[in-house]
Design a protein around this motif. Sequence first.
Motif, PDB file in Angstrom:
ATOM      1  N   LYS A 137       0.809  -1.220   0.000  1.00 36.40           N
ATOM      2  CA  LYS A 137       0.000   0.000   0.000  1.00 36.40           C
ATOM      3  C   LYS A 137       0.844   1.272   0.000  1.00 36.40           C
ATOM      4  CE  LYS A 137      -3.868   2.190   2.324  1.00 36.40           C
ATOM      5  NZ  LYS A 137      -4.850   2.093   3.403  1.00 36.40           N
ATOM      6  N   TYR A 138       1.946   1.288   0.758  1.00 38.94           N
ATOM      7  CA  TYR A 138       2.723   2.513   0.945  1.00 38.94           C
ATOM      8  C   TYR A 138       4.108   2.463   0.309  1.00 38.94           C
ATOM      9  CZ  TYR A 138      -0.787   3.348   4.562  1.00 38.94           C
ATOM     10  OH  TYR A 138      -1.960   3.518   5.231  1.00 38.94           O
ATOM     11  N   ALA A 152       3.481   1.352  -4.901  1.00 36.54           N
ATOM     12  CA  ALA A 152       2.087   1.485  -4.457  1.00 36.54           C
ATOM     13  C   ALA A 152       1.178   1.954  -5.583  1.00 36.54           C
ATOM     14  CB  ALA A 152       1.993   2.438  -3.274  1.00 36.54           C
ATOM     15  N   GLN A 159      -2.091  -0.011  -6.993  1.00 32.79           N
ATOM     16  CA  GLN A 159      -3.406   0.641  -6.976  1.00 32.79           C
ATOM     17  C   GLN A 159      -4.016   0.651  -8.372  1.00 32.79           C
ATOM     18  OE1 GLN A 159      -5.145   1.573  -4.280  1.00 32.79           O
ATOM     19  NE2 GLN A 159      -6.826   1.953  -5.668  1.00 32.79           N
TER      20      GLN A 159
END
Length: 92
Positions: free
Chosen positions: A45-46, A50, A54
């Motif tokens: 996610k980070y 990322a 996404q």
Amino acid sequence: MSSKRYPEEFKIEAVRQVTDRGHSVAQVANRLGVTTHSLYAWIKKYGPDAGQHQAKADEQAEIRRLQKELKRVTEERDILKKAAAYFAKQSE
């Protein structure tokens, strides 16, 4: 099973320890008291990739939405075909 919530800053710093400083995921997870599974999810996610993850998730969501719409439209078409055949038979 307890699910402890961690602040976003904590997660980002944990990811930095793995990506920027070169520590292993197992070391960081053990030191911070989190599971490696959670840390891998935070990296996804980070982390540096990322945006790529996404974009892929967005594409998959769009594909699922389009598949649902295609199924609905196909069912509607089949119903209209049957109705047209029924009314054509009735008018004869």
